[in-house]
Design a protein around this motif. Structure first.
Motif, PDB file in Angstrom:
ATOM      1  N   LYS A 110      10.538  12.539  10.149  1.00  0.00           N
ATOM      2  CA  LYS A 110       9.496  12.947  11.095  1.00  0.00           C
ATOM      3  C   LYS A 110       9.453  14.476  11.123  1.00  0.00           C
ATOM      4  CE  LYS A 110       9.932   8.949  14.003  1.00  0.00           C
ATOM      5  NZ  LYS A 110      10.230   8.372  15.268  1.00  0.00           N
ATOM      6  N   HIS A 111       8.268  15.024  11.377  1.00  0.00           N
ATOM      7  CA  HIS A 111       8.141  16.478  11.506  1.00  0.00           C
ATOM      8  C   HIS A 111       9.046  16.970  12.627  1.00  0.00           C
ATOM      9  CE1 HIS A 111       4.889  16.086   8.806  1.00  0.00           C
ATOM     10  NE2 HIS A 111       3.886  16.029   9.658  1.00  0.00           N
ATOM     11  N   VAL A 112       9.608  18.171  12.440  1.00  0.00           N
ATOM     12  CA  VAL A 112      10.456  18.772  13.466  1.00  0.00           C
ATOM     13  C   VAL A 112       9.987  20.204  13.693  1.00  0.00           C
ATOM     14  CG1 VAL A 112      12.793  19.563  14.014  1.00  0.00           C
ATOM     15  CG2 VAL A 112      12.472  17.365  12.911  1.00  0.00           C
ATOM     16  N   HIS A 113       9.774  20.560  14.958  1.00  0.00           N
ATOM     17  CA  HIS A 113       9.419  21.935  15.316  1.00  0.00           C
ATOM     18  C   HIS A 113      10.707  22.661  15.657  1.00  0.00           C
ATOM     19  CE1 HIS A 113       7.910  25.376  17.565  1.00  0.00           C
ATOM     20  NE2 HIS A 113       6.805  25.206  16.862  1.00  0.00           N
ATOM     21  N   ILE A 114      11.097  23.626  14.805  1.00  0.00           N
ATOM     22  CA  ILE A 114      12.343  24.354  15.058  1.00  0.00           C
ATOM     23  C   ILE A 114      12.102  25.789  15.498  1.00  0.00           C
ATOM     24  CG2 ILE A 114      13.690  22.906  13.505  1.00  0.00           C
ATOM     25  CD1 ILE A 114      13.703  25.237  11.521  1.00  0.00           C
ATOM     26  N   GLY A 115      10.853  26.196  15.597  1.00  0.00           N
ATOM     27  CA  GLY A 115      10.549  27.555  16.039  1.00  0.00           C
ATOM     28  C   GLY A 115      10.638  28.547  14.894  1.00  0.00           C
ATOM     29  N   SER A 116      11.097  29.730  15.204  1.00  0.00           N
ATOM     30  CA  SER A 116      11.134  30.815  14.231  1.00  0.00           C
ATOM     31  C   SER A 116      12.096  30.515  13.079  1.00  0.00           C
ATOM     32  CB  SER A 116      11.561  32.112  14.930  1.00  0.00           C
ATOM     33  OG  SER A 116      11.597  33.161  13.996  1.00  0.00           O
ATOM     34  N   VAL A 117      11.620  30.719  11.857  1.00  0.00           N
ATOM     35  CA  VAL A 117      12.422  30.509  10.653  1.00  0.00           C
ATOM     36  C   VAL A 117      12.471  31.822   9.895  1.00  0.00           C
ATOM     37  CG1 VAL A 117      12.584  29.259   8.471  1.00  0.00           C
ATOM     38  CG2 VAL A 117      11.781  28.074  10.528  1.00  0.00           C
ATOM     39  N   LYS A 118      13.675  32.299   9.599  1.00  0.00           N
ATOM     40  CA  LYS A 118      13.819  33.573   8.882  1.00  0.00           C
ATOM     41  C   LYS A 118      13.706  33.431   7.378  1.00  0.00           C
ATOM     42  CE  LYS A 118      16.541  36.784  11.618  1.00  0.00           C
ATOM     43  NZ  LYS A 118      17.796  37.545  11.646  1.00  0.00           N
ATOM     44  N   ALA A 119      14.248  32.317   6.828  1.00  0.00           N
ATOM     45  CA  ALA A 119      14.293  32.223   5.369  1.00  0.00           C
ATOM     46  C   ALA A 119      14.417  30.780   4.916  1.00  0.00           C
ATOM     47  CB  ALA A 119      15.468  33.034   4.825  1.00  0.00           C
ATOM     48  N   GLY A 120      14.009  30.558   3.666  1.00  0.00           N
ATOM     49  CA  GLY A 120      14.158  29.268   3.019  1.00  0.00           C
ATOM     50  C   GLY A 120      14.428  29.484   1.542  1.00  0.00           C
ATOM     51  N   LEU A 121      14.908  28.452   0.900  1.00  0.00           N
ATOM     52  CA  LEU A 121      15.140  28.488  -0.538  1.00  0.00           C
ATOM     53  C   LEU A 121      14.148  27.564  -1.217  1.00  0.00           C
ATOM     54  CD1 LEU A 121      19.040  28.233  -0.628  1.00  0.00           C
ATOM     55  CD2 LEU A 121      17.635  30.295  -0.767  1.00  0.00           C
ATOM     56  N   VAL A 122      13.817  27.883  -2.446  1.00  0.00           N
ATOM     57  CA  VAL A 122      12.920  27.040  -3.231  1.00  0.00           C
ATOM     58  C   VAL A 122      13.513  26.903  -4.625  1.00  0.00           C
ATOM     59  CG1 VAL A 122      11.447  29.000  -3.871  1.00  0.00           C
ATOM     60  CG2 VAL A 122      10.539  26.695  -3.996  1.00  0.00           C
ATOM     61  N   THR A 123      13.541  25.670  -5.113  1.00  0.00           N
ATOM     62  CA  THR A 123      13.908  25.441  -6.506  1.00  0.00           C
ATOM     63  C   THR A 123      12.755  24.738  -7.177  1.00  0.00           C
ATOM     64  OG1 THR A 123      15.113  23.467  -5.783  1.00  0.00           O
ATOM     65  CG2 THR A 123      16.431  25.357  -6.411  1.00  0.00           C
ATOM     66  N   SER A 124      12.475  25.154  -8.375  1.00  0.00           N
ATOM     67  CA  SER A 124      11.459  24.510  -9.181  1.00  0.00           C
ATOM     68  C   SER A 124      12.081  24.238 -10.534  1.00  0.00           C
ATOM     69  CB  SER A 124      10.231  25.406  -9.313  1.00  0.00           C
ATOM     70  OG  SER A 124       9.192  24.695  -9.939  1.00  0.00           O
ATOM     71  N   LEU A 125      12.228  22.981 -10.837  1.00  0.00           N
ATOM     72  CA  LEU A 125      12.901  22.574 -12.059  1.00  0.00           C
ATOM     73  C   LEU A 125      11.894  21.940 -12.995  1.00  0.00           C
ATOM     74  CD1 LEU A 125      16.020  20.959 -10.351  1.00  0.00           C
ATOM     75  CD2 LEU A 125      15.676  23.333 -11.043  1.00  0.00           C
ATOM     76  N   GLY A 126      12.003  22.239 -14.271  1.00  0.00           N
ATOM     77  CA  GLY A 126      11.035  21.717 -15.217  1.00  0.00           C
ATOM     78  C   GLY A 126      11.681  21.222 -16.485  1.00  0.00           C
ATOM     79  N   PHE A 127      10.863  20.557 -17.286  1.00  0.00           N
ATOM     80  CA  PHE A 127      11.340  20.078 -18.567  1.00  0.00           C
ATOM     81  C   PHE A 127      11.704  21.259 -19.452  1.00  0.00           C
ATOM     82  CE2 PHE A 127       8.490  16.572 -17.256  1.00  0.00           C
ATOM     83  CZ  PHE A 127       9.466  15.585 -17.175  1.00  0.00           C
ATOM     84  N   GLY A 128      12.630  21.052 -20.360  1.00  0.00           N
ATOM     85  CA  GLY A 128      13.044  22.115 -21.271  1.00  0.00           C
ATOM     86  C   GLY A 128      13.890  23.167 -20.600  1.00  0.00           C
ATOM     87  N   HIS A 129      14.464  22.827 -19.471  1.00  0.00           N
ATOM     88  CA  HIS A 129      15.370  23.720 -18.737  1.00  0.00           C
ATOM     89  C   HIS A 129      14.702  25.015 -18.306  1.00  0.00           C
ATOM     90  CE1 HIS A 129      18.523  20.916 -19.686  1.00  0.00           C
ATOM     91  NE2 HIS A 129      18.140  20.958 -20.936  1.00  0.00           N
ATOM     92  N   VAL A 130      13.397  24.953 -18.019  1.00  0.00           N
ATOM     93  CA  VAL A 130      12.679  26.086 -17.460  1.00  0.00           C
ATOM     94  C   VAL A 130      12.703  25.894 -15.947  1.00  0.00           C
ATOM     95  CG1 VAL A 130      10.484  27.305 -17.348  1.00  0.00           C
ATOM     96  CG2 VAL A 130      11.229  26.273 -19.501  1.00  0.00           C
ATOM     97  N   SER A 131      13.580  26.608 -15.287  1.00  0.00           N
ATOM     98  CA  SER A 131      13.816  26.369 -13.869  1.00  0.00           C
ATOM     99  C   SER A 131      14.000  27.685 -13.143  1.00  0.00           C
ATOM    100  CB  SER A 131      15.065  25.511 -13.684  1.00  0.00           C
ATOM    101  OG  SER A 131      14.958  24.313 -14.421  1.00  0.00           O
TER     102      SER A 131
END
Length: 183
Positions: A110-131
């Motif tokens: 379920k969606h959660v409202h946590i208020g102010s967020v300073k930072a997040g991480l993102v990973t994007s993984l692809g075929f051929g080890h292009v990540s």
């Protein structure tokens, strides 16, 4: 680590990273590996035990966008910075037992409202080890760092230039939509 020092320059501590936007391909190999990567990183940078790291499984929200997946993820994080709402992972009934070993990771149903967020991480993984992996920091943290290191006048100058770039981009987009400029 350099990662922790670089975030600290922006006033962001390991516990300030609230969310991970994962590529999550729903495969037996990727999902456990990607989850383990983030959980291992959380421990390595000194995240406090018991501090949840909320997971956004991007493909559950947007489908398989191939090249656009990372852009969707980054856009989603910037929207989260504005709203303070972490979206649910669509159609999630249960978490695979393989993923339960990752003690920092939390998959929302379920969606959660946590208020102010300073930072997040993102990973994007692809075929051929292009990540890639990236830390996306709330603009407010960046602005606070500029004000602290270069002063309020420098921050105002940066804001003026940034706003001018945004306005020019908006004008160009509208001109392109009207057929007056190439998009």
């Amino acid at each position: 680590s350099k990662f922790v020092r670089d975030l600290a320059k922006l006033g962001v501590a390991p516990d300030d990273i609230a969310v991970v936007s994962k590529h999550d391909t729903s495969t037996n190999a990727n999902d456990p590996n990607e989850s383990e990567l983030h959980n291992t990183l959380a421990h390595a940078i000194g995240r406090t035990d018991g501090n949840p790291l909320f997971v956004i499984s991007q493909k559950s929200l947007t489908g398989h966008a191939k090249g656009g997946a990372c852009i969707f993820q980054i856009n989603g994080l910037t929207q989260l910075f504005d709203s303070g709402v972490i979206p649910a992972n669509a159609s999630l009934d249960c978490v695979d037992p393989k993923l339960r070993r990752d003690d920092h990771m939390v998959w929302l149903t379920k969606h959660v409202h946590i208020g102010s967020v300073k930072a997040g991480l993102v990973t994007s993984l692809g075929f051929g080890h292009v990540s890639g992996i990236g830390a996306i920091v709330n603009a407010g943290a960046f602005e606070a760092a500029v004000a602290k290191t270069a002063g309020k006048k420098a921050l105002e100058e940066w804001r003026e230039k940034a706003n001018a770039r945004l306005a020019a981009g908006q004008r160009h987009r509208i001109e392109g939509m009207m057929g007056r400029a190439a998009l």
